[in-house]
Write a protein that holds these residues in place. Structure first.
Motif, PDB file in Angstrom:
ATOM      1  N   MET A  76       0.849  -1.189   0.000  1.00 15.77           N
ATOM      2  CA  MET A  76       0.000   0.000   0.000  1.00 15.77           C
ATOM      3  C   MET A  76       0.888   1.244   0.000  1.00 15.77           C
ATOM      4  O   MET A  76       1.970   1.231   0.579  1.00 15.77           O
ATOM      5  N   PRO A  77       0.433   2.329  -0.648  1.00 14.71           N
ATOM      6  CA  PRO A  77       1.233   3.556  -0.663  1.00 14.71           C
ATOM      7  C   PRO A  77       1.422   4.110   0.747  1.00 14.71           C
ATOM      8  O   PRO A  77       0.509   4.042   1.576  1.00 14.71           O
ATOM      9  N   ALA A  78       2.604   4.654   0.991  1.00 18.50           N
ATOM     10  CA  ALA A  78       2.861   5.315   2.266  1.00 18.50           C
ATOM     11  C   ALA A  78       2.057   6.607   2.356  1.00 18.50           C
ATOM     12  O   ALA A  78       1.636   7.015   3.446  1.00 18.50           O
ATOM     13  N   GLU A  79       1.811   7.224   1.200  1.00 19.77           N
ATOM     14  CA  GLU A  79       1.046   8.467   1.127  1.00 19.77           C
ATOM     15  C   GLU A  79       0.541   8.613  -0.300  1.00 19.77           C
ATOM     16  O   GLU A  79       1.165   8.108  -1.227  1.00 19.77           O
ATOM     17  N   VAL A  80      -0.602   9.240  -0.480  1.00 19.82           N
ATOM     18  CA  VAL A  80      -1.105   9.563  -1.811  1.00 19.82           C
ATOM     19  C   VAL A  80      -1.372  11.063  -1.870  1.00 19.82           C
ATOM     20  O   VAL A  80      -1.757  11.676  -0.874  1.00 19.82           O
ATOM     21  N   TYR A  81      -1.136  11.642  -3.042  1.00 16.98           N
ATOM     22  CA  TYR A  81      -1.332  13.068  -3.246  1.00 16.98           C
ATOM     23  C   TYR A  81      -2.162  13.303  -4.489  1.00 16.98           C
ATOM     24  O   TYR A  81      -2.327  12.418  -5.330  1.00 16.98           O
ATOM     25  N   GLU A  82      -2.640  14.531  -4.609  1.00 13.34           N
ATOM     26  CA  GLU A  82      -3.420  14.973  -5.753  1.00 13.34           C
ATOM     27  C   GLU A  82      -4.604  14.039  -5.962  1.00 13.34           C
ATOM     28  O   GLU A  82      -5.409  13.886  -5.068  1.00 13.34           O
ATOM     29  N   HIS A  83      -4.707  13.364  -7.074  1.00 15.11           N
ATOM     30  CA  HIS A  83      -5.831  12.453  -7.312  1.00 15.11           C
ATOM     31  C   HIS A  83      -5.424  10.993  -7.115  1.00 15.11           C
ATOM     32  O   HIS A  83      -6.066  10.079  -7.637  1.00 15.11           O
ATOM     33  N   GLY A  84      -4.331  10.758  -6.375  1.00 13.62           N
ATOM     34  CA  GLY A  84      -3.847   9.404  -6.134  1.00 13.62           C
ATOM     35  C   GLY A  84      -4.846   8.570  -5.356  1.00 13.62           C
ATOM     36  O   GLY A  84      -5.680   9.088  -4.619  1.00 13.62           O
ATOM     37  N   LEU A  85      -4.751   7.272  -5.548  1.00 12.59           N
ATOM     38  CA  LEU A  85      -5.645   6.330  -4.879  1.00 12.59           C
ATOM     39  C   LEU A  85      -4.831   5.424  -3.967  1.00 12.59           C
ATOM     40  O   LEU A  85      -3.733   4.990  -4.331  1.00 12.59           O
ATOM     41  N   ALA A  86      -5.371   5.123  -2.833  1.00  8.91           N
ATOM     42  CA  ALA A  86      -4.710   4.226  -1.887  1.00  8.91           C
ATOM     43  C   ALA A  86      -4.974   2.787  -2.332  1.00  8.91           C
ATOM     44  O   ALA A  86      -5.897   2.128  -1.857  1.00  8.91           O
ATOM     45  N   GLN A  87      -4.169   2.335  -3.303  1.00  7.36           N
ATOM     46  CA  GLN A  87      -4.302   0.987  -3.865  1.00  7.36           C
ATOM     47  C   GLN A  87      -2.976   0.252  -3.735  1.00  7.36           C
ATOM     48  O   GLN A  87      -1.905   0.857  -3.839  1.00  7.36           O
ATOM     49  N   ARG A  88      -3.055  -1.062  -3.549  1.00 10.33           N
ATOM     50  CA  ARG A  88      -1.855  -1.884  -3.568  1.00 10.33           C
ATOM     51  C   ARG A  88      -1.138  -1.630  -4.889  1.00 10.33           C
ATOM     52  O   ARG A  88      -1.745  -1.642  -5.959  1.00 10.33           O
ATOM     53  N   THR A  89       0.153  -1.405  -4.823  1.00 15.15           N
ATOM     54  CA  THR A  89       0.955  -1.117  -6.003  1.00 15.15           C
ATOM     55  C   THR A  89       2.195  -2.000  -5.995  1.00 15.15           C
ATOM     56  O   THR A  89       2.784  -2.226  -4.937  1.00 15.15           O
ATOM     57  N   VAL A  90       2.568  -2.491  -7.175  1.00 13.90           N
ATOM     58  CA  VAL A  90       3.766  -3.321  -7.321  1.00 13.90           C
ATOM     59  C   VAL A  90       4.623  -2.708  -8.416  1.00 13.90           C
ATOM     60  O   VAL A  90       4.126  -2.364  -9.489  1.00 13.90           O
ATOM     61  N   LEU A  91       5.919  -2.567  -8.143  1.00 10.29           N
ATOM     62  CA  LEU A  91       6.877  -2.028  -9.095  1.00 10.29           C
ATOM     63  C   LEU A  91       7.989  -3.058  -9.293  1.00 10.29           C
ATOM     64  O   LEU A  91       8.644  -3.447  -8.327  1.00 10.29           O
TER      65      LEU A  91
END
Length: 96
Positions: free
Chosen positions: A42-57
């Motif tokens: 999960m993101p440590a923080e989201v900004y602007e129009h970001g969504l708190a979604q599981r993310t994989v890089l």
């Protein structure tokens, strides 16, 4: 040759068991193809129009390597196990 990155954003997890089955198969398939997990969770923080979604890089040596892993029989088996277990957005982005 520029590196490439898989960026996966999980919009919804519909079946945690299917996601676990996918992860068990996908991790080794990606690693065998030279993929290196850089971040997941999960993101440590989201900004602007970001969504708190599981993310994989995941980093690959090139777009061609990333596509080859995605299209490989082992990764396709992982996708079959995942089925409709999640709704996600997967993109391959070339590094700069």
């Amino acid at each position: 040759m520029a590196k490439a990155y898989w960026v996966s954003a999980y919009r919804a997890v519909n079946d945690a068991d299917k996601l676990a089955a996918y992860a068990k198969l996908a991790g080794p398939a990606i690693a065998a193809g030279g993929g290196r997990f850089l971040a997941r969770g999960m993101p440590a923080e989201v900004y602007e129009h970001g969504l708190a979604q599981r993310t994989v890089l995941i980093e690959f040596d090139s777009v061609e390597h990333a596509k080859a892993v995605h299209d490989s029989p082992d990764y396709q088996a992982a996708l079959a196990a995942l089925g409709d277990g999640v709704e996600r957005d997967l993109r391959i982005v070339e590094g700069v």
